[in-house]
Design a protein around this motif. Structure first.
Motif, PDB file in Angstrom:
ATOM      1  N   UNK B   1     -25.087-103.050  19.356  1.00  0.00           N
ATOM      2  CA  UNK B   1     -23.689-102.753  19.001  1.00  0.00           C
ATOM      3  C   UNK B   1     -23.301-103.514  17.732  1.00  0.00           C
ATOM      4  N   UNK B   2     -22.437-102.871  16.952  1.00  0.00           N
ATOM      5  CA  UNK B   2     -22.061-103.435  15.660  1.00  0.00           C
ATOM      6  C   UNK B   2     -20.532-103.567  15.638  1.00  0.00           C
ATOM      7  N   UNK B   3     -20.065-104.818  15.602  1.00  0.00           N
ATOM      8  CA  UNK B   3     -18.646-105.086  15.753  1.00  0.00           C
ATOM      9  C   UNK B   3     -17.864-104.801  14.472  1.00  0.00           C
ATOM     10  N   UNK B  23     -23.206-106.302  10.482  1.00  0.00           N
ATOM     11  CA  UNK B  23     -24.527-105.670  10.509  1.00  0.00           C
ATOM     12  C   UNK B  23     -25.475-106.502   9.653  1.00  0.00           C
ATOM     13  N   UNK B  24     -25.889-107.668  10.176  1.00  0.00           N
ATOM     14  CA  UNK B  24     -26.649-108.628   9.370  1.00  0.00           C
ATOM     15  C   UNK B  24     -27.935-108.056   8.763  1.00  0.00           C
ATOM     16  N   UNK B  25     -28.610-107.193   9.524  1.00  0.00           N
ATOM     17  CA  UNK B  25     -29.872-106.636   9.033  1.00  0.00           C
ATOM     18  C   UNK B  25     -29.643-105.782   7.781  1.00  0.00           C
ATOM     19  N   UNK B  26     -28.500-105.096   7.743  1.00  0.00           N
ATOM     20  CA  UNK B  26     -28.172-104.260   6.585  1.00  0.00           C
ATOM     21  C   UNK B  26     -27.697-105.149   5.438  1.00  0.00           C
ATOM     22  N   UNK B  27     -26.811-106.113   5.770  1.00  0.00           N
ATOM     23  CA  UNK B  27     -26.179-106.948   4.746  1.00  0.00           C
ATOM     24  C   UNK B  27     -27.196-107.811   4.004  1.00  0.00           C
ATOM     25  N   UNK B  28     -28.280-108.136   4.690  1.00  0.00           N
ATOM     26  CA  UNK B  28     -29.270-109.047   4.131  1.00  0.00           C
ATOM     27  C   UNK B  28     -29.868-108.542   2.825  1.00  0.00           C
ATOM     28  N   UNK B  29     -30.089-107.241   2.729  1.00  0.00           N
ATOM     29  CA  UNK B  29     -30.838-106.723   1.583  1.00  0.00           C
ATOM     30  C   UNK B  29     -30.172-105.593   0.822  1.00  0.00           C
ATOM     31  N   UNK B  51     -22.683 -97.477   1.199  1.00  0.00           N
ATOM     32  CA  UNK B  51     -22.207 -98.851   1.379  1.00  0.00           C
ATOM     33  C   UNK B  51     -21.211 -99.174   0.262  1.00  0.00           C
ATOM     34  N   UNK B  52     -19.984 -99.573   0.648  1.00  0.00           N
ATOM     35  CA  UNK B  52     -18.957 -99.836  -0.356  1.00  0.00           C
ATOM     36  C   UNK B  52     -18.991-101.288  -0.821  1.00  0.00           C
ATOM     37  N   UNK B  53     -19.414-102.173   0.070  1.00  0.00           N
ATOM     38  CA  UNK B  53     -19.459-103.593  -0.279  1.00  0.00           C
ATOM     39  C   UNK B  53     -20.249-104.318   0.807  1.00  0.00           C
ATOM     40  N   UNK B  58     -21.861-113.686   5.440  1.00  0.00           N
ATOM     41  CA  UNK B  58     -21.197-113.330   6.692  1.00  0.00           C
ATOM     42  C   UNK B  58     -21.954-112.241   7.452  1.00  0.00           C
ATOM     43  N   UNK B  59     -22.910-111.613   6.791  1.00  0.00           N
ATOM     44  CA  UNK B  59     -23.667-110.553   7.456  1.00  0.00           C
ATOM     45  C   UNK B  59     -22.839-109.312   7.714  1.00  0.00           C
TER      46      UNK B  59
END
Lengths: 465, 283
Positions: B1-3, B23-29, B51-53, B58-59
């Motif tokens: 789940x993604x808050x 969504x840390x996995x997405x934000x990482x790269x 992805x807008x930003x 913070x992930x």
């Protein structure tokens, strides 16, 4: 004394005119009585040729002996000591060209129904496990080493299962939102109920395998980053997911699907259930181009989704159809129309861009080609139009280039398949690969066999480190 | 789940929303130009959104969208603290930023949500960015401060002249080109029709024009082939070969047709939803 009946005990099936309107399983499985009776057809011969026909070397005569004795849980233990997914294999393996193809009973009459017995044993176990008759699978003792498995299809799951069984901490990365790979997006519910796949995966999780969905290796993280994160070996079982198209005019018209897309919308995204939002074209007449198992699956799904006429368009004849005989037979029973020796030339569209027909050219069979099959030759001027509103292209798939293009030093061949040796080792140290990603599109059980080999190689590699 | 960390409305007409999602996995790269696929719940479709930003520490990943189809309407019903079932990415290739000195970034309507991070990435790299943002009217104007901060010059146009300049983005773009701005590249992001006309505008000048496509797709990894688009006579998969392509080579009419493939099914679904209360509900 063995039962010398020359034919297999029949397995009940849903009637064709009933089942081609629902997605429930076609074959209904043996009763305990039928299974025990069929098991006595095994001669328990000395050479055990059936085992050599099995890519994962299930100890077939042993489990059949236990089945005949009514010791179903013991039979289950024997099967699962070498096969992580028996309920799946019992349903989708091409037994006729593997274990059953080697059975000595097949010399005179039909071989022992090994597939049906395997299915019965796996289903029996699942039903009793649900009732808590048997304690849950024990979690093996951990050896402290971490392995990453990329892709949760049959190759990845079998590799993960074998490694977990001997104490490795295995994490499986899956790009989709649900684990199972082709078992959930490709093979339809009526051949392989998804509940079975989920329960096999739950067994692996109980053994300690971690499954991470929504994780695209090659984008969110590279293979190299997996090593940086502490995984000591990586298994790539990413399958052959890239759909091939015919490259004929009109292939981007509205109503042309790849079999991958059509099947995924139905199987993974459940377009056949009203509570799901997945849209799918309401087709009346559908042409499925191709003659393999995937083409049969797509055609039989199309019929169940309510199409009036579903055609298989294939450029060779019945004898060359690559699909399993049983699948072809089931498709015919369900009313699929086989348009053989026809080659698609163009998809035709109306003024709004929707498919209105498939132009084909008739073929005849000439001399055998390098594959040994007789080469189809065009009959000049024989063009005709098959009136359809939907065309599904099921002519094959190739491996996805995502991993290859993001992993330096990982060698692939001309077709984009990862190059791996007989022990599943690739050109990169610590990186192993198997299944369709290596062979190109093949079968579930071959992929499982490759996953198994890789698990042994990974174990040997990490022990020697 | 993604808050969902936060949610805000981006324009006066309340037609476009912004959500920040954990969504840390997405934000990482992730990088500008890439996209994610979300699925609100077990019954929902898989829908791609650019992805807008993002915030690597913070992930979190920011998405902006217009609730137009069933799934985006379902998403719009969620609030900060709620969770999205699936959120996968980053997918697609990032925006190409090398060797550029001066670029015009053209956004149309909700497309500005995607054009703005591209402008931001370019601006941060020292590229001179003329941002042209077009809207139907003042009620749907959004992200003005963000775009101004992340561009060298910002030009806002509205079709009816209710805000900024009256006219289309293509009018403003043509004026700028005619006035002698030597763009190395024009980036156009918005509805198919708008990208088509931006591409037609730049073609006579021979300015390389990059467009970001958002066709119907399922997996986003090259598996379904639903997102295929004809580019220069070749079939490409927008999910893995794109989403950015040479606008002068895209078969626009085919793209626009394919984008509307399920319009009838969508309409039916919406009627289901709005039956009694007008709200979006399931079952």
């Amino acid at each position: 004394m063995a039962d010398m009946s020359p034919i297999k005990n029949p397995m009940p099936e849903q009637a064709p005119e009933l089942r081609n309107k629902n997605f429930f399983e076609v074959a209904l499985g043996y009763s305990a009585e039928a299974a025990m009776k069929e098991a006595t057809r095994c001669l328990n011969c000395k050479n055990k040729p059936c085992i050599t026909g099995c890519p994962v070397n299930v100890r077939i005569p042993e489990f059949i002996r236990k089945t005949a004795e009514g010791e179903f849980e013991e039979a289950y233990e024997i099967i699962t000591s070498t096969n992580a997914l028996p309920a799946v294999c019992g349903r989708v393996c091409p037994q006729e060209s593997q274990c059953e193809g080697k059975c000595v009973r097949g010399l005179k009459g039909e071989p022992v129904a090994i597939g049906r017995l395997e299915r019965f044993i796996a289903d029996f176990h699942r039903a009793s496990a649900r009732k808590d008759i048997k304690p849950a699978t024990k979690k093996p003792e951990q050896n402290g080493h971490r392995v990453a498995v990329v892709g949760s299809g049959p190759a990845g799951l079998s590799c993960a299962g074998d490694l977990a069984r001997i104490g490795y901490a295995v994490t499986v990365f899956e790009a989709f939102h649900k684990a199972g790979g082709v078992l959930v997006y490709g093979i339809p519910e009526f051949r392989l109920p998804k509940e079975i796949v989920q329960s096999e995966i739950a067994n692996l999780e109980e053994m300690g395998v971690t499954i991470v969905t929504n994780a695209v290796v090659g984008r969110a993280m590279s293979v190299d980053e997996l090593f940086e994160e502490g995984y000591e070996a990586v298994f790539i079982g990413t399958g052959a997911g890239l759909p091939q198209f015919l490259n004929i005019p009109g292939e981007n018209l509205l109503g042309v699907y790849s079999a991958n897309e059509y099947l995924t919308r139905i199987n993974l995204m459940k377009a056949y259930l009203p509570e799901y939002d997945t849209p799918l074209r309401q087709s009346k007449r559908i042409a499925v181009v191709g003659g393999g198992n995937v083409a049969m699956d797509a055609a039989r799904c199309a019929k169940r989704m309510g199409a009036d006429e579903v055609y298989i368009v294939y450029r060779r004849s019945m004898d060359e159809l690559p699909a399993r005989k049983e699948e072809v037979h089931h498709a015919q029973e369900e009313g699929i129309i086989f348009k053989l020796l026809n080659n698609p030339e163009a998809v035709l569209g109306d003024e709004k861009g929707y498919v209105k027909g498939l132009e084909c050219l008739k073929m005849e069979l000439g001399e055998p080609d390098e594959s040994g099959r007789r080469r189809p030759v065009e009959v000049k001027g024989s063009n005709f139009v098959l009136e359809v509103d939907t065309v599904i292209i099921a002519i094959g798939t190739s491996p996805n280039p995502l991993i290859k293009s993001t992993t330096e030093g990982l060698e692939t061949n001309k077709k984009g398949c990862i190059i791996a040796d007989g022990q599943a080792a690739t050109s990169r140290k610590g990186v192993f690969a198997g299944g369709d990603a290596v062979t190109g599109a093949a079968t579930v059980i071959l992929a499982m066999g490759a996953g198994k080999t890789a698990a042994q190689s990974i174990d040997a590699y990490l022990k020697s480190k | 789940m993604y808050r969902i960390i936060s949610k805000r409305v981006l324009n006066k007409a309340e037609t476009t929303l912004e959500m920040v999602v954990e969504a840390p996995l997405v934000a990482r790269k992730c990088l500008a130009g890439q996209f994610i696929i979300f699925r609100v719940d077990e019954y929902g479709e898989r829908v791609p959104l650019t992805i807008a930003d993002y915030n690597r520490e913070k992930g979190t990943v920011t998405i902006m969208f217009q609730p137009v189809g069933r799934s985006t309407q379902m998403l719009a019903e969620l609030n900060a603290g709620d969770s999205i079932l699936d959120f996968v990415g980053p997918l697609g290739k990032p925006t190409h930023l090398e060797g550029l000195k001066r670029v015009a970034v053209v956004g149309g309507g909700v497309g500005c949500a995607i054009a703005y991070p591209v402008a931001k990435a370019m601006h941060a790299k020292g590229i001179e960015v003329d941002m042209i943002a077009g809207f139907r009217n003042i009620d749907i104007v959004m992200l003005e401060d963000e775009m101004r901060k992340n561009s060298t010059n910002l030009y806002i146009t509205t079709d009816d002249g209710s805000y900024g300049e009256r006219g289309f983005v293509t009018d403003r773009l043509k004026q700028l080109i005619e006035s002698g701005r030597n763009y190395d590249e024009v980036v156009a992001i918005g509805p198919g029709m708008m990208m088509k006309f931006v591409s037609l505008t730049t073609k006579p000048y021979g300015i390389k024009t990059v467009v970001s496509l958002n066709p119907i797709m399922i997996d986003g990894t090259g598996m379904c082939g639903g997102c295929r688009v004809s580019v220069g006579g070749e079939t490409k998969f927008a999910c893995v070969d794109g989403p950015e392509f040479d606008g002068h080579l895209v078969d626009w009419d085919e793209l626009i047709r394919r984008g509307a493939f399920y319009k009838n099914e969508e309409t039916e679904q919406r009627e289901h939803v709005c039956h009694l209360t007008g709200g979006v509900r399931r079952g």
